[in-house]
Design an enzyme around this catalytic site. Structure first.
Site, short mmCIF file in Angstrom:
data_model
loop_
_atom_site.label_atom_id
_atom_site.label_comp_id
_atom_site.label_asym_id
_atom_site.label_seq_id
_atom_site.Cartn_x
_atom_site.Cartn_y
_atom_site.Cartn_z
N TYR A 1 16.11 30.86 7.46
CA TYR A 1 14.89 31.57 7.83
C TYR A 1 14.83 31.81 9.33
O TYR A 1 15.24 30.97 10.13
CB TYR A 1 13.66 30.75 7.44
N LYS B 1 0.84 -1.21 0.00
CA LYS B 1 0.00 0.00 0.00
C LYS B 1 0.88 1.25 0.00
O LYS B 1 2.09 1.18 0.29
CB LYS B 1 -0.91 -0.01 1.24
N ARG C 1 -10.90 -0.07 14.37
CA ARG C 1 -10.60 0.75 13.20
C ARG C 1 -11.40 0.23 12.00
O ARG C 1 -12.17 0.96 11.42
CB ARG C 1 -9.09 0.72 12.93
N MET D 1 11.83 24.81 2.24
CA MET D 1 11.04 23.96 1.34
C MET D 1 11.92 23.07 0.47
O MET D 1 11.62 21.90 0.26
CB MET D 1 10.15 24.84 0.45
C1 LIG Z 1 -0.45 -1.62 6.89
C2 LIG Z 1 -1.06 -2.91 7.27
C3 LIG Z 1 -0.29 -4.08 7.33
C4 LIG Z 1 1.22 -4.06 7.23
O1 LIG Z 1 1.69 -3.60 8.46
P1 LIG Z 1 3.26 -3.46 8.80
O2 LIG Z 1 3.29 -3.03 10.21
O3 LIG Z 1 3.78 -2.41 7.87
O4 LIG Z 1 3.89 -4.77 8.54
C5 LIG Z 1 -0.95 -5.28 7.53
N1 LIG Z 1 -2.30 -5.33 7.70
C6 LIG Z 1 -3.06 -4.22 7.69
C7 LIG Z 1 -4.52 -4.33 7.90
C8 LIG Z 1 -2.47 -2.97 7.48
O5 LIG Z 1 -3.24 -1.88 7.49
#
Ligand SMILES: *Cc1c(COP(=O)(O)O)cnc(C)c1O
Length: 350
Positions: free
Chosen positions: A244, A35, A130, A292
């Site tokens: 700055y 992701k 969540r 920046m």
């Molecule tokens: C991001 C995520 C993972 C991976 O987690 P890591 O701590 O990066 O290994 C696995 N399962 C879910 C549901 C996640 O949101």
């Protein structure tokens, strides 16, 4: 060249995947979480390499990410979407063969009505609050859902980076209570859960950050090096200021290197006057405010200033840098900006 170079070692990603895979038994399949563009490192390159190495289950957060990933991977590998089946996702899920992890009765209804008979998974809430179905909802629809043959039934740990936290055992017990006796494959562990031990592994694991060299996988092989070119060198007299808001004032004559990256590239202003960069392994303190596009660095102690200074390197990994700013390696990685020239090494042995 006035932008930094981000070197991504695909062999290191593979070594980390293999090391995490080796922690679970042969009955557990190790997937890969890609992701947020593989935590900022480039999902197309990372996922293709892992697929060549035999990874068959990939995880993304959003359907749009799954659609992009499908273009890179082609047909074959499973792509699971943590946010499930949202309104407007139906066409992408159906056309591209994505597997939504359904999170609510509303999502289950939407999926069963819009795409009956197509792959799906189920996400259960075991206490993190969540995503996922809670016990009463699961009791209400579990039988129907299980009869439809979910590809995966999963939950997520809230405190897996703290091995002694009682939440881990509590969530493990709740996951057993919700899923014991089902025939669908089960998954509970991300990187932290893999490190907690075999009772957390079930059928499928979902490592993310550990693949990219981040804590809690502290034995990971480093994956990234970020080198920032020196644009200019100057001598600053005692009493002169740098940057700055006159963010730093020299007490003695100081040699300052101005390097090409700033908060627009994901290097937060919280590094101002705090973080280090490295000249071939020698630490050099940041002086004044991070702006920046530029950072000013004290290089007075160097006999020779290299053409580029490293802010991520073996001497300072993502978690070291994160701790300076009171954040975590995940945020450092996913903040890495788009101006860097990304250079991939390795990955051919996969
Ligand atoms: C991001 C995520 C993972 C991976 O987690 P890591 O701590 O990066 O290994 C696995 N399962 C879910 C549901 C996640 O949101």
């Amino acid at each position: 060249m006035a932008t930094g170079t981000l070197r991504i070692d695909l062999d290191a990603v593979l070594a980390n995947w293999r090391a995490l895979d080796a922690k679970s038994g042969r009955d557990t399949e190790t997937g890969a979480v890609v992701k947020a563009d593989s935590y900022g490192l480039g999902a197309a390159r990372v996922a293709r390499m892992l697929a060549r190495a035999g990874v068959r289950k990939f995880f993304v957060a959003a359907t749009e990410e799954g659609a992009m990933l499908r273009q890179s991977l082609g047909e074959g590998p499973e792509i699971f979407v943590f946010s499930g089946h949202m309104a407007g996702d139906t066409e992408m899920i159906g056309d591209l063969g994505l597997t939504p992890m359904l999170n609510s009765i509303e999502q289950v209804t939407r999926h069963f009505e819009a795409l009956p008979g197509t792959p799906f998974g189920i996400q259960l809430d075991t206490g993190m609050n969540r995503l996922g179905l809670e016990m009463p909802e699961w009791q209400a629809i579990g039988e129907i859902v299980l009869n439809a043959g979910p590809k995966l039934v999963m939950s997520h740990l809230a405190c897996a980076d703290e091995p002694d936290h009682p939440m881990n055992a509590a969530q493990l017990a709740e996951f057993h209570r919700m899923t014991d006796g089902i025939s669908a494959p089960r998954s509970l562990a991300a990187t932290g859960g893999i490190l907690l031990g075999p009772e957390y592994h079930f059928d499928v694991t979902r490592p993310g950050v550990g693949l990219y060299g981040g804590a809690p996988f502290t034995n990971a092989t480093p994956v990234v090096r970020l080198s920032l070119p020196v644009v200019q060198l100057r001598e600053v007299e005692a009493g002169e200021i740098v940057g700055y808001s006159c963010g730093w004032q020299a007490e003695t004559p100081t040699r300052i290197a101005t390097i090409a990256a700033g908060y627009a590239d994901g290097l937060t202003r919280a590094f101002s006057n705090k973080a280090m960069v490295y000249a071939n392994g020698v630490p050099c303190p940041i002086r004044g405010r991070v702006s920046m596009d530029l950072i000013t660095v004290d290089v007075s102690h160097l006999s020779e200033v290299p053409a580029a200074l490293d802010i991520l390197c073996p001497e300072q990994g993502v978690d070291d840098l994160a701790s300076v700013a009171g954040t975590i390696g995940y945020e450092i990685l996913t903040s890495l900006g788009h101006r860097y020239r990304r250079h991939y090494a390795g990955g051919t042995g996969a």
